[in-house]
Design an enzyme around this catalytic site. Structure first.
Site, PDB file in Angstrom:
ATOM      1  N   TRP A   2       0.624  -1.152  -0.049  1.00  0.00           N
ATOM      2  CA  TRP A   2      -0.052   0.029  -0.064  1.00  0.00           C
ATOM      3  C   TRP A   2       0.709   1.222  -0.029  1.00  0.00           C
ATOM      4  O   TRP A   2       0.648   2.289  -0.541  1.00  0.00           O
ATOM      5  CB  TRP A   2      -0.983  -0.105   1.270  1.00  0.00           C
ATOM      6  CG  TRP A   2      -1.810   1.221   1.273  1.00  0.00           C
ATOM      7  CD1 TRP A   2      -2.996   1.650   0.874  1.00  0.00           C
ATOM      8  CD2 TRP A   2      -1.496   2.497   2.180  1.00  0.00           C
ATOM      9  NE1 TRP A   2      -3.449   2.752   1.190  1.00  0.00           N
ATOM     10  CE2 TRP A   2      -2.659   3.459   1.841  1.00  0.00           C
ATOM     11  CE3 TRP A   2      -0.246   2.722   2.943  1.00  0.00           C
ATOM     12  CZ2 TRP A   2      -2.606   4.810   2.456  1.00  0.00           C
ATOM     13  CZ3 TRP A   2      -0.609   4.031   3.469  1.00  0.00           C
ATOM     14  CH2 TRP A   2      -1.436   4.976   3.456  1.00  0.00           C
ATOM     15  N   HIS A   3       1.912   1.238   0.618  1.00  0.00           N
ATOM     16  CA  HIS A   3       2.908   2.141   0.640  1.00  0.00           C
ATOM     17  C   HIS A   3       3.546   2.446  -0.534  1.00  0.00           C
ATOM     18  O   HIS A   3       3.945   3.634  -0.570  1.00  0.00           O
ATOM     19  CB  HIS A   3       3.954   2.145   1.777  1.00  0.00           C
ATOM     20  CG  HIS A   3       3.415   2.180   3.197  1.00  0.00           C
ATOM     21  ND1 HIS A   3       2.732   1.282   3.759  1.00  0.00           N
ATOM     22  CD2 HIS A   3       3.271   3.431   4.043  1.00  0.00           C
ATOM     23  CE1 HIS A   3       2.401   2.032   5.231  1.00  0.00           C
ATOM     24  NE2 HIS A   3       2.696   3.069   5.073  1.00  0.00           N
ATOM     25  N   GLY A   4       3.605   1.679  -1.178  1.00  0.00           N
ATOM     26  CA  GLY A   4       4.346   1.999  -2.858  1.00  0.00           C
ATOM     27  C   GLY A   4       4.690   0.796  -3.628  1.00  0.00           C
ATOM     28  O   GLY A   4       4.572  -0.469  -3.130  1.00  0.00           O
ATOM     29  N   PHE A  16       2.568   8.461  -0.728  1.00  0.00           N
ATOM     30  CA  PHE A  16       2.024   7.265  -0.575  1.00  0.00           C
ATOM     31  C   PHE A  16       0.518   7.378  -0.889  1.00  0.00           C
ATOM     32  O   PHE A  16      -0.196   6.472  -0.784  1.00  0.00           O
ATOM     33  CB  PHE A  16       2.209   6.758   0.796  1.00  0.00           C
ATOM     34  CG  PHE A  16       3.594   6.686   1.242  1.00  0.00           C
ATOM     35  CD1 PHE A  16       4.661   6.247   0.463  1.00  0.00           C
ATOM     36  CD2 PHE A  16       4.307   7.473   2.208  1.00  0.00           C
ATOM     37  CE1 PHE A  16       5.859   6.069   0.801  1.00  0.00           C
ATOM     38  CE2 PHE A  16       5.626   7.271   2.627  1.00  0.00           C
ATOM     39  CZ  PHE A  16       6.281   6.786   1.903  1.00  0.00           C
TER      40      PHE A  16
END
Lengths: 323, 490
Positions: free
Chosen positions: B325-327, B490
């Site tokens: 989800w963060h990248g 993000f």
């Protein structure tokens, strides 16, 4: 409600404390501004030795690096003082210093750097440092500029102001009176003395989008027209000319930038100033420049000076500035 | 538009507060909400007007699907739920993961992907998750009504639109429709001012100064340039503190703005570096995201109400997806995987060796150290850079020379500008703040758990201090200008 009042009280208290801290060190010299301060002191001392009507070069470091005063003196048979130091200290101080040096019958040649035509109480770190370290300079400025300067001064600069000049400090490096000749022109700027890093800097310079940020209604024009009125009243001739400037394709291809350079002379004339030449004719390739897009090498300075002599010849020969 | 900009602080915020206040006073809840929506769209559109269409389109589609789930019955409800979730994930996946997917595929299969760089719409990860949660809550009958303007205000509410906290519909909706919202509340406003000022201080004074010691080292690592062990450790620790001050500063500002507008947003941080183990860390760091993953992924997977091995598997899946989800990058998957691994070890210890306990200070130190090391991968542009820096940190490329241990002398003028040699002092100050002071919400006396009650900010001394810090922030902003928040990426 007490908390809200407390919050804004704290805010105002901090602001007041800050103003007091800044005021407490006003006029204290700092190492960073020494070269500018000493350069002006040196040039003022040179001008005091001259009695006859003189030609004074007024501007920032474009004037300092790019004009050969000796060639002008030989051409027009009058003493020449190069008063150019640093455009960073901005228009109010540059004009103020020019007024202190100019006397009736003098001629001032102004190859002002382009950001100076867009001055609108605009500040920069050099200006903040210098205006706070010169006694009385801040008090002379318009209140919008005073407020901006007081707010923009950094804590580091305030600490430097309280610390003052370290014992044994001397101005060193490329800039300063130790690298100026008897007319106030820059020395030690020959190609042979140019370092590889200076060359690299010049070669990596990108276009400066002065036109994009330019406003026709700014404080610069008020200062310049006021300066012109003062000069008229003192029988002093002001001649505005383009500074030498590093050429970039964008200045031809970008319509906004091109419009800025092609219309600036007309705009100046409409404001009642005498502006000779077209900026695009005084832009040169990187190999002409020493360390910034305004600083010509000593060799290229001869070329620019020749062009300037051709440009101003007719008006000077007509007797501009003579009583 | 950035919270830490003069434009926001002196123009947008006062105008918005006045408009929302006037809207509430003249036209009640609907008037206030309409003004919030208008202000939020201006706030979002200022960044890139084109992506407003994506935001508004996403809101329209999700609201309509939500209404269908609410009104239909049986398998149609389920079908619309999955349609909504799939659409949301497809949009997010396209902008965030498509290029990563193509690039990764090209490593395995012999084809040349035509990769065009995509601009990630600001806040898409946050508002997508918020809307997925909305659909699921409707499906589980936790939401009973939703007018379009209420829904739009919930999704686009500018304090939390870009980088959270991820809010649940009921949390803000019940406040929007409360009669209390129509009344001006001094205590709310004072708390908001305090939170906003402290958040701004964390961002502009702490995070942005620490950034000076981070970027050059990680960039050098990405280029493969020489980086000493001291530099790598300094950059890692500086980033550990920078990320916390930056993101929690943003969250504080969001909470503060919410409070100024009469809305209590959920806390997102509770002194995370005081955590004594990984379970405790995730109860304190990015709380709204942890709760989202817990409620909408971990628990549906079975949570801990299954066999122990399945429980551990659920943890790992959740953390891998949290990393992703963060990248879109293997470094994020590694980061998530490692967090999953340490959470598993934590649960294993509790389950199998309940009497084996570390002294709390030692637990805090160990947890912080591992988390800081994992941030190295998180901050790196790719896994190669992360491995390169790890090698440097652990002297796998040569030992330190005695000269590298020289400790710089303190100079106040150098320190305040984060000049060369001031890093140790900045790290010391950061550590002092992180471990020695209460967190912002506690300082501003916000009740931590009771979401319904009004936040209370009392104490004139604290208010005066907050006002003074606010001035300091404005001074710093005048010199350095506004910088983006790290979590915008993000």
């Amino acid at each position: 409600m007490k908390s809200i009042v407390g919050f804004f009280g704290g805010f105002c208290g901090a602001a007041l404390l800050w103003v007091l801290l800044v005021i407490g060190q006003l006029g204290n010299a700092t190492p960073d501004s020494q070269w500018v301060r000493q350069s002006y002191a040196y040039k003022r001392a040179l001008s005091r030795k001259i009695a006859a009507p003189k030609l004074v070069l007024v501007g920032g470091s474009a004037a300092l690096f790019s004009i050969n005063s000796i060639a002008l003196e030989d051409q027009y048979h009058r003493p020449v003082i190069n008063l150019g130091v640093n455009a960073g200290i901005s228009l109010p101080y540059i004009i103020d210093q020019a007024k202190a040096v100019l006397t009736p019958g003098d001629t001032a040649l102004l190859p002002l750097e382009y950001p100076l035509y867009n001055y609108h109480y605009t500040i920069n770190p050099v200006m903040v440092d210098f205006y706070l370290s010169e006694p009385g300079v801040l008090a002379k400025q318009a209140w919008p500029l005073q407020l901006k300067l007081l707010f923009a001064v950094t804590p580091k600069r305030v600490i430097q102001g309280y610390r003052g000049i370290p014992r044994g400090f001397t101005v060193q490096g490329l800039y300063g009176p130790h690298h100026m000749n008897a007319h106030g022109d820059q020395t030690h700027s020959e190609v042979a003395k140019q370092s590889e890093s200076q060359k690299a800097i010049v070669n990596s310079l990108t276009p400066r989008y002065y036109g994009k940020n330019f406003s026709k209604n700014n404080e610069a024009w008020n200062l310049l027209t006021s300066f012109q009125h003062w000069a008229d009243s003192q029988s002093i001739c002001l001649i505005f000319i383009p500074p030498s400037f590093l050429f970039q394709e964008a200045y031809l291809m970008d319509p906004v930038e091109n419009h800025f350079y092609t219309t600036l002379p007309d705009l100046a004339r409409k404001k009642g100033l005498t502006y000779l030449g077209s900026p695009l004719d005084y832009m040169f390739s990187p190999d002409y420049y020493f360390d910034t897009p305004y600083h010509l090498t000593a060799e290229a300075r001869e070329i620019y000076t020749t062009l300037i002599i051709e440009l101003i010849g007719p008006i000077i020969n007509k007797g501009c500035g003579k009583k | 538009m950035l919270f830490n900009s003069y434009l926001f602080i002196f123009i947008f915020l006062p105008v918005t507060l006045a408009l929302v206040g006037a809207g509430r006073y003249l036209y009640g809840t609907r008037g206030g909400l309409t003004c919030i929506v208008a202000a939020s769209l201006v706030f979002y559109g200022y960044w890139r007007p084109l992506f407003l269409t994506l935001l508004i389109g996403s809101i329209l589609v999700n609201h309509q699907i939500g209404l269908w789930i609410m009104t239909l019955s049986g398998k149609h409800r389920r079908a619309w739920l999955w349609t909504g979730i799939t659409l949301n994930i497809a949009v997010l996946g396209y902008f965030k993961y498509w290029n990563f997917f193509l690039g990764s595929l090209a490593h395995v299969l012999p084809f040349d992907p035509d990769i065009h760089p995509l601009v990630l719409p600001l806040g898409i990860s946050f508002y997508t998750f918020q809307q997925i949660a909305f659909l699921l809550d409707i499906y589980h009958k936790k939401i009973e009504r939703s007018s379009f303007v209420e829904y739009m205000a919930f999704v686009s509410f500018f304090p939390q639109l870009i980088a959270g906290p991820i809010v649940r519909y009921n949390t803000v909706h019940r406040q929007f429709i409360s009669p209390e919202w129509l009344r001006w509340n001094n205590e709310f406003f004072a708390t908001g001012l305090c939170l906003f000022s402290l958040g701004l201080f964390k961002k502009t004074v702490l995070a942005d100064q620490l950034a000076v010691f981070v970027g050059p080292v990680f960039n050098a690592g990405a280029r493969g340039d020489a980086v000493s062990a001291i530099e790598a450790w300094t950059a890692t620790l500086a980033y550990t503190f920078q990320l916390y001050f930056d993101f929690s500063g943003y969250a504080d500002m969001a909470l503060g703005l919410g409070a100024m507008l009469g809305i209590r947003l959920p806390d997102n941080f509770k002194s995370p570096y005081k955590a004594h183990n990984f379970i405790n860390f995730w109860q304190r760091w990015h709380i709204s995201l942890s709760r989202f993953f817990r409620d909408y992924l971990y628990i549906p997977l079975g949570g801990n109400r299954c066999s122990f091995s399945r429980h551990l598997r659920n943890l790992m899946i959740t953390m891998l997806l949290c990393g992703l989800w963060h990248g879109a990058g293997w470094q994020f998957i590694f980061w998530g995987g490692m967090h999953g691994l340490f959470l598993m070890l934590n649960h294993l210890r509790i389950s199998r060796l309940p009497n084996l306990r570390m002294p709390r200070p030692l637990g805090v130190l160990a947890t912080f150290s591992i988390i800081a090391l994992l941030w190295t991968a998180f901050r790196s542009v790719d896994m190669v850079t992360a491995l390169y820096l790890y090698k440097r940190m652990f002297c796998l490329s040569g030992f330190l020379t005695p000269a590298q241990f020289s400790f710089p002398t303190f100079d106040i003028a150098n320190f305040i500008t984060a000049g060369p040699g001031s890093a140790p002092y900045w790290l010391f100050l950061s550590a002092l703040i992180v471990w020695g002071l209460p967190n912002t919400a506690a300082w501003c006396r916000l009740p931590q758990e009771n979401m319904g009650s009004l936040p209370v900010f009392k104490g004139v001394t604290k208010a005066i201090m907050a006002g003074m810090l606010f001035f300091v922030c404005l001074k710093v902003l005048a010199g350095t200008g506004s910088s983006e928040f790290l979590y915008f990426n993000f």
